[in-house]
Design a protein around this motif. Sequence first.
Motif, PDB file in Angstrom:
ATOM      1  N   ASP A  80       0.959  -1.042   0.035  1.00 24.83           N
ATOM      2  CA  ASP A  80      -0.143  -0.094   0.117  1.00 24.83           C
ATOM      3  C   ASP A  80       0.782   1.247  -0.060  1.00 24.83           C
ATOM      4  O   ASP A  80       0.368   2.297  -0.371  1.00 24.83           O
ATOM      5  CB  ASP A  80      -0.942   0.048   1.114  1.00 24.83           C
ATOM      6  CG  ASP A  80      -1.981  -1.063   1.284  1.00 24.83           C
ATOM      7  OD1 ASP A  80      -2.299  -1.470   0.222  1.00 24.83           O
ATOM      8  OD2 ASP A  80      -2.360  -1.546   2.344  1.00 24.83           O
ATOM      9  N   ASP A  81       2.062   1.049   0.338  1.00 22.80           N
ATOM     10  CA  ASP A  81       3.010   2.331   0.455  1.00 22.80           C
ATOM     11  C   ASP A  81       4.547   1.913   0.264  1.00 22.80           C
ATOM     12  O   ASP A  81       4.897   1.227   0.970  1.00 22.80           O
ATOM     13  CB  ASP A  81       2.818   2.989   1.897  1.00 22.80           C
ATOM     14  CG  ASP A  81       3.820   4.217   2.081  1.00 22.80           C
ATOM     15  OD1 ASP A  81       4.469   4.880   1.177  1.00 22.80           O
ATOM     16  OD2 ASP A  81       3.680   4.779   3.391  1.00 22.80           O
ATOM     17  N   PRO A  82       4.765   2.523  -0.836  1.00 22.13           N
ATOM     18  CA  PRO A  82       6.146   1.858  -1.294  1.00 22.13           C
ATOM     19  C   PRO A  82       7.350   2.584  -0.750  1.00 22.13           C
ATOM     20  O   PRO A  82       8.373   2.338  -1.038  1.00 22.13           O
ATOM     21  CB  PRO A  82       6.118   2.169  -3.067  1.00 22.13           C
ATOM     22  CG  PRO A  82       5.117   3.446  -3.058  1.00 22.13           C
ATOM     23  CD  PRO A  82       4.011   3.245  -1.960  1.00 22.13           C
ATOM     24  N   THR A  83       6.816   3.510   0.026  1.00 18.90           N
ATOM     25  CA  THR A  83       8.138   4.453   0.858  1.00 18.90           C
ATOM     26  C   THR A  83       9.053   3.662   1.783  1.00 18.90           C
ATOM     27  O   THR A  83       8.127   2.709   2.501  1.00 18.90           O
ATOM     28  CB  THR A  83       7.394   5.703   1.747  1.00 18.90           C
ATOM     29  OG1 THR A  83       6.515   6.435   0.813  1.00 18.90           O
ATOM     30  CG2 THR A  83       8.546   6.477   2.291  1.00 18.90           C
ATOM     31  N   PRO A  84      10.157   3.284   1.311  1.00 19.13           N
ATOM     32  CA  PRO A  84      10.943   2.613   2.200  1.00 19.13           C
ATOM     33  C   PRO A  84      10.960   2.847   3.891  1.00 19.13           C
ATOM     34  O   PRO A  84      11.130   4.149   4.098  1.00 19.13           O
ATOM     35  CB  PRO A  84      12.182   2.735   1.765  1.00 19.13           C
ATOM     36  CG  PRO A  84      12.330   4.020   1.082  1.00 19.13           C
ATOM     37  CD  PRO A  84      11.129   4.062   0.467  1.00 19.13           C
ATOM     38  N   ARG A  85      10.973   2.012   4.692  1.00 18.03           N
ATOM     39  CA  ARG A  85      10.956   2.346   6.157  1.00 18.03           C
ATOM     40  C   ARG A  85      12.032   1.451   6.907  1.00 18.03           C
ATOM     41  O   ARG A  85      12.096   0.387   6.421  1.00 18.03           O
ATOM     42  CB  ARG A  85       9.476   2.130   6.700  1.00 18.03           C
ATOM     43  CG  ARG A  85       8.468   3.231   6.296  1.00 18.03           C
ATOM     44  CD  ARG A  85       7.113   3.148   7.002  1.00 18.03           C
ATOM     45  NE  ARG A  85       7.282   3.459   8.307  1.00 18.03           N
ATOM     46  CZ  ARG A  85       6.335   3.465   9.144  1.00 18.03           C
ATOM     47  NH1 ARG A  85       5.231   2.583   9.021  1.00 18.03           N
ATOM     48  NH2 ARG A  85       6.359   4.002  10.324  1.00 18.03           N
ATOM     49  N   VAL A  86      12.877   2.054   7.841  1.00 15.79           N
ATOM     50  CA  VAL A  86      13.392   1.108   8.577  1.00 15.79           C
ATOM     51  C   VAL A  86      12.766   0.714   9.680  1.00 15.79           C
ATOM     52  O   VAL A  86      12.139   1.260  10.684  1.00 15.79           O
ATOM     53  CB  VAL A  86      14.851   2.067   9.208  1.00 15.79           C
ATOM     54  CG1 VAL A  86      15.723   1.426  10.245  1.00 15.79           C
ATOM     55  CG2 VAL A  86      15.508   2.676   7.621  1.00 15.79           C
ATOM     56  N   LEU A  87      13.004  -0.577  10.065  1.00 12.18           N
ATOM     57  CA  LEU A  87      12.812  -1.386  11.505  1.00 12.18           C
ATOM     58  C   LEU A  87      13.884  -1.389  12.334  1.00 12.18           C
ATOM     59  O   LEU A  87      15.032  -1.747  12.080  1.00 12.18           O
ATOM     60  CB  LEU A  87      12.157  -2.846  11.042  1.00 12.18           C
ATOM     61  CG  LEU A  87      11.994  -3.516  12.261  1.00 12.18           C
ATOM     62  CD1 LEU A  87      10.676  -3.067  13.023  1.00 12.18           C
ATOM     63  CD2 LEU A  87      11.506  -4.845  11.761  1.00 12.18           C
ATOM     64  N   MET A  88      13.853  -0.533  13.511  1.00 12.02           N
ATOM     65  CA  MET A  88      14.973  -0.352  14.120  1.00 12.02           C
ATOM     66  C   MET A  88      14.857  -1.319  15.621  1.00 12.02           C
ATOM     67  O   MET A  88      13.993  -0.935  16.528  1.00 12.02           O
ATOM     68  CB  MET A  88      14.815   1.293  14.664  1.00 12.02           C
ATOM     69  CG  MET A  88      16.206   1.859  15.170  1.00 12.02           C
ATOM     70  SD  MET A  88      16.649   1.065  16.738  1.00 12.02           S
ATOM     71  CE  MET A  88      15.525   1.706  17.876  1.00 12.02           C
ATOM     72  N   GLY A  89      15.872  -2.188  15.263  1.00  5.50           N
ATOM     73  CA  GLY A  89      15.878  -3.107  16.350  1.00  5.50           C
ATOM     74  C   GLY A  89      17.176  -3.241  17.166  1.00  5.50           C
ATOM     75  O   GLY A  89      17.626  -4.348  17.697  1.00  5.50           O
ATOM     76  N   GLN A  90      17.782  -1.928  17.167  1.00 10.49           N
ATOM     77  CA  GLN A  90      19.163  -1.897  17.822  1.00 10.49           C
ATOM     78  C   GLN A  90      18.907  -1.085  19.282  1.00 10.49           C
ATOM     79  O   GLN A  90      18.682  -0.190  19.405  1.00 10.49           O
ATOM     80  CB  GLN A  90      19.968  -1.004  17.029  1.00 10.49           C
ATOM     81  CG  GLN A  90      21.490  -0.670  17.685  1.00 10.49           C
ATOM     82  CD  GLN A  90      21.919  -1.874  17.892  1.00 10.49           C
ATOM     83  OE1 GLN A  90      22.487  -2.867  17.174  1.00 10.49           O
ATOM     84  NE2 GLN A  90      22.276  -2.313  19.382  1.00 10.49           N
ATOM     85  N   GLY A  91      19.138  -2.091  20.144  1.00 11.84           N
ATOM     86  CA  GLY A  91      19.100  -1.571  21.525  1.00 11.84           C
ATOM     87  C   GLY A  91      20.184  -0.698  21.849  1.00 11.84           C
ATOM     88  O   GLY A  91      21.213  -0.691  21.617  1.00 11.84           O
ATOM     89  N   PRO A  92      19.908   0.274  23.099  1.00  9.01           N
ATOM     90  CA  PRO A  92      20.801   1.182  23.500  1.00  9.01           C
ATOM     91  C   PRO A  92      21.699   0.637  24.594  1.00  9.01           C
ATOM     92  O   PRO A  92      21.514  -0.454  24.824  1.00  9.01           O
ATOM     93  CB  PRO A  92      20.115   2.306  23.907  1.00  9.01           C
ATOM     94  CG  PRO A  92      18.840   1.426  24.423  1.00  9.01           C
ATOM     95  CD  PRO A  92      18.631   0.468  23.601  1.00  9.01           C
ATOM     96  N   ALA A  93      22.800   1.232  24.733  1.00 12.62           N
ATOM     97  CA  ALA A  93      23.535   1.040  25.910  1.00 12.62           C
ATOM     98  C   ALA A  93      23.001   1.243  27.314  1.00 12.62           C
ATOM     99  O   ALA A  93      22.011   2.050  27.374  1.00 12.62           O
ATOM    100  CB  ALA A  93      25.008   1.930  25.978  1.00 12.62           C
TER     101      ALA A  93
END
Length: 632
Positions: A80-93
């Motif tokens: 439905d939406d071709p806009t690329p999105r980032v799935l952020m699964g990088q936890g912090p310190a």
Amino acid sequence: MSTNPAFVEPSVETTRPDLLGTFGMAASTHWIATATAQSVLERGGNAFDAAVAGAFVLHVVEPHLNGPGGDMTGIFATADDPTPRVLMGQGPAPAGATPEHFRAEGLDLVPGAGALAAAVPGAVDAWLLLLRDHGTWELVDVLAPAVGYARDGHPIAPRVAATIATVQSLFRDHWPSSADRWMPGGSVPVAGDVVRNETWASVLERLVDAGSVHDGAAADGRVARIDAARDAWATGFVAEAIDRFVRTPHRHASGTDHAGVIRAEDLAAFRASYEPATTAEFRGCTIAKTGPWGQGPALLQTLRLLDPLDDALLDPSTVAGAHTIVEAQKLALADREAYYGDGVVPMAELLSDAYSDERRALIGERASHELRPGSVSVAAGALPPLRETYTPRGEPVAGVGEPTVPGARGTAVAAPAEDDALTEDRGEPIVMATGETRGDTVHIDVVDRWGNIVSATPSGGWLQSSPTVPELGFCLGTRLQMVWLEEGTASTLRPGQRPRTTLTPTLVLRDGAPVMALGSPGGDQQDQWQLLFLLRTIVGGYTPQQAIDAPALHTTSFPGSFWPRTWTPGGLVVEDRLGDEVIAGLEALGHVVTRAGDWSLGRLSCVTRDPATGVLGAAANPRGAQGHATGR
């Protein structure tokens, strides 16, 4: 076959076919995960259902390359939406991870193994977030394959068994919970042995059970069940077990014993999220990557440097092309060291025409042995100490003295013994007896018949990262080894901030529509190998499988992201299939070349989609005889 006469013609024969179809395609670094993802598509699931199911299977079948205690980054677009999105699964310190704490522990680098190096685990929450918002299946169904392989077992892959064998003394002498988990009865498993992880299967079932109180008939019942599982992970029994376990000191890669500092409150404070992609144009395509808290934008900077050059200078199979590509990469990776981190990064300026033109002029006729970051309106971070590494067998690097970066201090690193494994990254981890790991990671790509497409690179939480938490059946990751303890660098350790990750999946768009998702394991080399693929497919006219099969190379002339954070000035690692003439030509230009064997560098996979016809494709890496693509 290549349609560009400026490029060396690839072999017409590939190691496997380029897959084509119209229903759905999946590719990953392990055949069981690929088959799992495809089975979800066959039963009506979409690409996101399939990717999540495959990813949880990767935790089970490639535990030396990723695990539930690790992290991930993904990039995707929906039908439905071709806009690329980032799935952020990088936890912090964690809150307790400060430079002062590490120095008080007698450390000047974050160790490469041990729970003190753990960032907040982000992979599980990120996958559950993607499933909740873009999948269609219930959590119990998506997790069923992983539960089955964990409880009933699967034949262990050769590299998993070899990794356990490498660290068996560490497990026996210092990490008894890991010995219990991976060496049942005191014996190292051999390839083909059926191994089980009933503890992890029970954890997955407890996450599912956490949502069982929610009414299945309610419109938001599925969402509530997944959110309940996320809460059970972040604020329930998982977080509590981690908190209890890491308080006991244990052996780290430094050779010293330390307690971890991660606490239940750190897990409770983190949730995965979505972010806009960082993009750049290259030869009619839009390349989408994570933000500069990952290394992905360095690929975009490299493409901006190469874009206006003659096609003949973009062919990795020639002396001129390989030299030009590697020199451009060195410039981009120097900027990574100077600017990238979880803070304010002048990405628009680093990708601008003016800056790219200025930097391109530095690509010379001979190999640079310097670290040369550029200058923009935002002040660069201080450069970390440069710990000069060795060639793989300890030979001196001819003509290379102290690093030429002002204020940088070179530090010698002992060479390995003659019978040690090569330290060059082959997409599998190089594991030392201390648990030190160079290289990492798994990868998965999925596209479905509706046009949903996803590329993801999970990593960390390797079985050799830190001691197994007995109540959970997995260990924590070591992503904090990618931060610096020195003050003032772009990626200095700060509690609550994300370490700069090497995880870097890619989405390619043409005319605003996604046409390809790809990625590779390999630490610092992930984008270097993806760059070769992009140049060969976009410019050279190679098919995806031809590009994956073609000879690979990468530079090591920059500070590595993995402990002990060394570099080889002018270093260049090549597959022997590049050819003696090309390799000799690169050496004549001053590159310090290491031959890595014929089929050794890179583990790329990809899926493709033609928006005009709906035809889908997939390809996967033959190296190591483990990557697999399937579809119809």
